[in-house]
Motif scaffolding. Structure first.
Motif, PDB file in Angstrom:
ATOM      1  N   LEU A 155      -5.056  -3.951  -1.536  1.00  0.00           N
ATOM      2  CA  LEU A 155      -5.446  -3.203  -2.735  1.00  0.00           C
ATOM      3  C   LEU A 155      -6.926  -3.446  -2.988  1.00  0.00           C
ATOM      4  CD1 LEU A 155      -4.029  -1.425  -4.787  1.00  0.00           C
ATOM      5  CD2 LEU A 155      -3.685  -3.429  -6.212  1.00  0.00           C
ATOM      6  N   TRP A 156      -7.712  -2.410  -2.932  1.00  0.00           N
ATOM      7  CA  TRP A 156      -9.162  -2.529  -3.089  1.00  0.00           C
ATOM      8  C   TRP A 156      -9.573  -1.814  -4.369  1.00  0.00           C
ATOM      9  CZ3 TRP A 156     -12.647  -5.063   0.078  1.00  0.00           C
ATOM     10  CH2 TRP A 156     -12.142  -5.550   1.286  1.00  0.00           C
ATOM     11  N   ALA A 205     -15.082   3.759 -11.043  1.00  0.00           N
ATOM     12  CA  ALA A 205     -14.110   2.853 -10.454  1.00  0.00           C
ATOM     13  C   ALA A 205     -13.122   3.632  -9.616  1.00  0.00           C
ATOM     14  CB  ALA A 205     -13.377   2.065 -11.532  1.00  0.00           C
ATOM     15  N   GLY A 206     -12.669   2.984  -8.570  1.00  0.00           N
ATOM     16  CA  GLY A 206     -11.652   3.593  -7.712  1.00  0.00           C
ATOM     17  C   GLY A 206     -10.754   2.522  -7.147  1.00  0.00           C
ATOM     18  N   LEU A 207      -9.470   2.848  -6.982  1.00  0.00           N
ATOM     19  CA  LEU A 207      -8.503   1.872  -6.490  1.00  0.00           C
ATOM     20  C   LEU A 207      -7.745   2.509  -5.329  1.00  0.00           C
ATOM     21  CD1 LEU A 207      -7.551  -0.963  -7.429  1.00  0.00           C
ATOM     22  CD2 LEU A 207      -5.686   0.178  -8.593  1.00  0.00           C
ATOM     23  N   ALA A 208      -7.666   1.815  -4.201  1.00  0.00           N
ATOM     24  CA  ALA A 208      -6.987   2.379  -3.042  1.00  0.00           C
ATOM     25  C   ALA A 208      -6.598   1.251  -2.098  1.00  0.00           C
ATOM     26  CB  ALA A 208      -7.882   3.391  -2.331  1.00  0.00           C
ATOM     27  N   THR A 209      -5.968   1.630  -0.991  1.00  0.00           N
ATOM     28  CA  THR A 209      -5.515   0.610  -0.046  1.00  0.00           C
ATOM     29  C   THR A 209      -6.611   0.183   0.917  1.00  0.00           C
ATOM     30  OG1 THR A 209      -4.697   2.394   1.322  1.00  0.00           O
ATOM     31  CG2 THR A 209      -3.107   1.309  -0.110  1.00  0.00           C
ATOM     32  N   ALA A 217      -1.598   4.366  -9.366  1.00  0.00           N
ATOM     33  CA  ALA A 217      -0.557   5.155  -8.707  1.00  0.00           C
ATOM     34  C   ALA A 217      -0.949   5.530  -7.294  1.00  0.00           C
ATOM     35  CB  ALA A 217      -0.270   6.408  -9.508  1.00  0.00           C
ATOM     36  N   LEU A 218      -2.218   5.298  -6.977  1.00  0.00           N
ATOM     37  CA  LEU A 218      -2.708   5.758  -5.678  1.00  0.00           C
ATOM     38  C   LEU A 218      -2.008   5.122  -4.475  1.00  0.00           C
ATOM     39  CD1 LEU A 218      -4.821   7.693  -4.548  1.00  0.00           C
ATOM     40  CD2 LEU A 218      -6.370   5.762  -4.410  1.00  0.00           C
ATOM     41  N   PRO A 219      -1.762   3.780  -4.474  1.00  0.00           N
ATOM     42  CA  PRO A 219      -1.149   3.207  -3.279  1.00  0.00           C
ATOM     43  C   PRO A 219       0.230   3.764  -2.985  1.00  0.00           C
ATOM     44  CG  PRO A 219      -2.145   1.497  -4.593  1.00  0.00           C
ATOM     45  CD  PRO A 219      -2.167   2.742  -5.403  1.00  0.00           C
ATOM     46  N   GLN A 220       0.957   4.184  -4.011  1.00  0.00           N
ATOM     47  CA  GLN A 220       2.277   4.725  -3.740  1.00  0.00           C
ATOM     48  C   GLN A 220       2.201   6.101  -3.086  1.00  0.00           C
ATOM     49  OE1 GLN A 220       1.982   3.396  -7.148  1.00  0.00           O
ATOM     50  NE2 GLN A 220       2.660   1.434  -6.296  1.00  0.00           N
ATOM     51  N   HIS A 252      -8.695   1.851   7.592  1.00  0.00           N
ATOM     52  CA  HIS A 252      -8.749   0.435   7.928  1.00  0.00           C
ATOM     53  C   HIS A 252      -8.678  -0.395   6.637  1.00  0.00           C
ATOM     54  CE1 HIS A 252      -9.708  -3.216  10.013  1.00  0.00           C
ATOM     55  NE2 HIS A 252     -10.789  -3.421   9.261  1.00  0.00           N
ATOM     56  N   THR A 253      -7.695  -1.287   6.594  1.00  0.00           N
ATOM     57  CA  THR A 253      -7.479  -2.044   5.353  1.00  0.00           C
ATOM     58  C   THR A 253      -8.328  -3.295   5.262  1.00  0.00           C
ATOM     59  OG1 THR A 253      -5.669  -3.223   6.418  1.00  0.00           O
ATOM     60  CG2 THR A 253      -5.108  -1.243   5.154  1.00  0.00           C
ATOM     61  N   GLY A 254      -9.000  -3.702   6.310  1.00  0.00           N
ATOM     62  CA  GLY A 254      -9.801  -4.926   6.290  1.00  0.00           C
ATOM     63  C   GLY A 254     -11.150  -4.712   5.638  1.00  0.00           C
TER      64      GLY A 254
END
Lengths: 577, 219
Positions: free
Chosen positions: A4-5, A190-194, A246-249, A308-310
């Motif tokens: 979660l970023w 702001a932004g939230l994502a995987t 809600a974005l990761p779902q 890429h999640t890293g």
């Protein structure tokens, strides 16, 4: 658990931070018309382009200069809209809230800005300053999330998933971030994502405001259209970021992000738009193999980076071991009282820095960089070490009170030196002595005196072995000596000394309390009392001539400590007071 | 308005409700008798005296037994470390200021900090009533006495002090005249011999072979 970023970006960091430091009114406070005085008029006739080339004239519109504090309630603070301009592209990089309300936005040309806003202050944009402010924000956020990275374009990327357990979930984590950011009142995206790139692409404007009512911190979520979210409740950041939660779902394909806002090269965007692909979700719907075959490895690399999640490609943020912060002024203060708010901000940062590390500082260097004048550097000492903002501010303000600024301050720089681990003071229960209720320690008192009176104002009498009479007067107050005397904080009661004892008198009983800096001629009519004491100064100090000291009483019955030198001349060297 | 109403407004004081003033022994019996027990604690004490006639020595027996820092603010000459007992020398500090305002500010800070055992201030200009009152409040807040030294002046302005002493050196000792003492009548005086003040000093004059006083030659 999925990564979660959280991506945080401040589009107008320099101007918003300057407004926070100055403590000015927000945009909601309308700028009232006022009678222009000479200073204001001088500003208004300067065109924005002239201001850019003559930055010192751009600072004439200091609101505090136009309207002093004691100007009375009828005079309302007024200032002009400000934009920061990139000197190479001549485009707007940052605009304050007044300019943004007038329609100025990022990337606008200077001519268009002048057409929109008649009275516009234009200042050069300094990327290094933005970078430094970004690092300060990272330092503040590091206590919330240690997995912190510096992204492109002054973006902070926080990997939240390792911190969710600490903060009891995403809501607690976002609340902690809000507590750090809300007092600053910065415009924020702001932004939230995987993945971090997805989070950066998903950034949306989020306005975080400080609480104005007794309820918990209140903030408003502002939609991209500029209207406040009607469903926002008290915890503004949480609910303003909830749409991102809600974005990761869901998949990124649900987001309608234009390809022009992605870091894709313009030629690829143009080719994709020719094919009817203008948004990111449309691109992701295509099979990667087909995209690679048609557009090459560059587009594939972008798609891989997107998923890429890293933290590849990011530089991790590590807190500095040194405290060295600077503050650039948009308006140059000329009185030390105008520096109170900025200094308070810097000292709060210092306290936060020292608290996290369990340190204390023994010395601060405050550098005032003046306009067209030499820099002024002040050294502030604290003998026993301090870490609290209030204690340091008391010392700094004593130094500044006696300072006359020959010109406006362009920038202030604060460095903390002589950092040490904080000493815990031992408190004594049922202490009857008055120091139990004392508001400050001995070290704080001495530091306060030295801050105002000067470093050489406090002297500590010393007595060396041998008869170093002149050398004993050359002693200054020694901070190091105080540091090595732990008992000065809580001095134990001294044993009563019987001064009436005449048996084997100590050396101090036959020496004068006060010694003249230079021997003075002995007045007429003095009576020599007692015996003579011949004193030799050490030859390695150069005073090789012996002196015959004796006690004398003056005609007005004063007790003097006199000597006769090798030439037979008589001098008074001290007095028994 | 009857007596009860006057009492309720605090306009009437009963003799039996007078609080005794806190005193600290000076170390000199004769002086304690004159001062009704000793130095008034946590207040301002004025000492009007010429320099170098034992004005500090009066406080020495009391000062040595105190705890905390001792401040000498703007003394007439620098303190000589060899004259200070080793037990209190690290806690004796001399403060030199550039002007009278800084001296008063430093005195106030030292007094109200609660970290000082005593503050000795030499004022070259007479204090006014408001300055004295401010220093009194600071002394009371920090529970620290202030000894205010000044030279004899032809025009003396009475200040609201708890104790004011005037010292007159004589050949055999020091005449101490109480100009003002809170809670007692002023005008009393006592005499301390030089031997009492400086027991360790050789105070007998040097006699020449002819039996006359020996004066420093060449003067």
């Amino acid at each position: 658990m999925k990564p979660l970023w959280l991506s945080l970006h401040w589009p107008c960091l320099q101007l918003d931070y300057a407004q926070y430091v100055a403590g000015e009114l927000s945009l909601e406070q309308p700028a009232c018309p006022h009678q222009p005085d000479a200073t204001t008029y001088a500003t208004q006739v300067v065109t924005p382009l002239q201001q850019l080339h003559e930055p010192q004239r751009a600072y004439l519109a200091d609101p505090q200069q136009e309207f002093p504090i004691d100007a009375g309630p009828t005079r309302v603070k007024h200032r002009l809209p400000v934009v920061l301009l990139d000197e190479k592209t001549m485009q707007v990089v940052e605009m304050d809230r007044l300019a943004a309300a007038a329609g100025v936005h990022r990337g606008m040309s200077l001519a268009l800005c002048c057409a929109l806003v008649a009275d516009l202050q234009v200042l050069p944009y300094q990327a290094a300053h933005s970078q430094q402010l970004c690092l300060q924000l990272a330092e503040a956020l590091h206590s919330v999330c240690a997995d912190l990275y510096l992204g492109p374009k002054h973006t902070l990327l926080l990997r939240l998933d390792p911190m969710l357990q600490l903060h009891h979930g995403l809501t607690g984590c976002l609340e902690a971030i809000q507590r750090v950011l809300a007092p600053l009142n910065l415009r924020c995206d702001a932004g939230l994502a995987t993945t971090w790139l997805q989070a950066q692409l998903a950034q949306q404007p989020v306005q975080i405001q400080q609480a104005t009512d007794p309820t918990p911190a209140k903030a408003k979520a502002t939609q991209p259209t500029g209207k406040p979210a009607s469903t926002a409740r008290n915890h503004g950041v949480v609910h303003s970021l909830m749409p991102f939660c809600a974005l990761p779902q869901h998949s990124l394909a649900t987001l309608r992000i234009a390809l022009t806002k992605t870091p894709l090269a313009a030629k690829w965007v143009e080719q994709l738009q020719r094919l009817g692909i203008s948004h990111l979700h449309e691109l992701l719907a295509l099979p990667p193999a087909e995209l690679t075959r048609r557009f090459g490895q560059e587009l594939l690399h972008f798609l891989q980076q997107l998923q890429h999640t890293g933290a590849a490609g990011l530089s991790p943020f590590l807190p500095s071991e040194k405290f060295d912060v600077q503050l650039e002024f948009v308006w140059q203060p000329t009185l030390w009282t105008h520096l109170i708010r900025p200094l308070t901000t810097l000292l709060q940062q210092l306290e936060s820095f020292l608290r996290k590390r369990q340190w204390q500082a023994h010395r601060l260097d405050l550098q005032l960089q003046l306009q067209e004048h030499a820099d002024v550097t002040l050294q502030i000492h604290a003998a026993a070490g301090e870490y609290l903002q209030q204690a340091w501010f008391k010392l700094v303000s004593q130094k500044l009170e006696s300072l006359v600024l020959p010109a406006g301050v362009r920038r202030i720089r604060l460095q903390a030196l002589q950092l040490q681990a904080r000493r815990q003071q031992t408190l004594v229960l049922w202490q009857e002595h008055k120091t139990a209720s004392a508001a400050q320690t001995s070290g704080q008192l001495l530091a306060l005196l030295q801050a105002r009176l000067g470093s050489d104002a406090i002297k500590q009498p010393q007595a060396r072995l041998g008869h170093h009479i002149e050398l004993d007067l050359q002693t200054q107050f020694n901070w190091a000596a105080l540091e090595w005397q732990p008992s000065i904080q809580n001095q134990t009661p001294t044993a009563p000394v019987d001064i009436t004892s005449s048996v084997l008198p100590a050396r101090w009983t036959c020496r004068p309390l006060f010694l003249h800096t230079t021997p003075q001629p002995l007045p007429l009519g003095c009576r020599k009392m007692g015996s003579i004491e011949r004193l030799y100064s050490p030859w390695w100090h150069g005073h090789v001539e012996p002196r015959d000291y004796f006690l004398a009483q003056s005609p007005s019955w004063q007790w003097l400590w006199c000597f006769k030198d090798a030439k037979g001349q008589y001098f008074s060297h001290g007095g028994f007071a | 308005m009857d007596l009860e109403q006057l009492k309720q407004q605090g306009l009437v004081w009963n003799f039996d409700q007078q609080q005794p003033f806190l005193r600290q022994a000076t170390g000199y019996t004769a002086l304690d008798d004159v001062l009704l027990g000793g130095w008034p604690a946590h207040d301002v004490i004025e000492v009007i005296s010429p320099a170098f006639c034992g004005e500090n020595r009066l406080f020495w027996p009391w000062l040595i037994q105190q705890q905390g820092l001792r401040f000498w603010i703007n003394p007439p000459s620098p303190l000589y470390g060899a004259a200070l007992p080793e037990s209190i020398r690290p806690y004796c500090l001399q403060v030199d200021t550039k002007n009278a305002a800084d001296a008063l500010w430093a005195t106030e800070q030292c007094l109200q900090s609660g970290r000082a055992a005593a503050v000795f201030l030499w004022s070259h200009e007479p204090l006014n009533i408001s300055q004295t009152k401010k220093l009194q409040l600071a002394a009371s807040h920090g529970q620290t006495p202030l000894m205010l030294f000044s030279q004899p002046r032809p025009h003396y302005l009475p200040l609201p002090l708890s104790l004011s002493l005037e010292l007159q050196p004589r050949a055999e000792g020091l005449q101490i005249h109480v100009k003002k003492l809170k809670g007692a009548r002023s005008g009393s005086s006592c005499f301390l011999s030089w031997q009492q003040l400086y027991p360790a000093l050789p105070l007998s004059p040097v006699l020449t072979q002819t039996g006359t006083w020996h004066q420093a030659s060449g003067l």
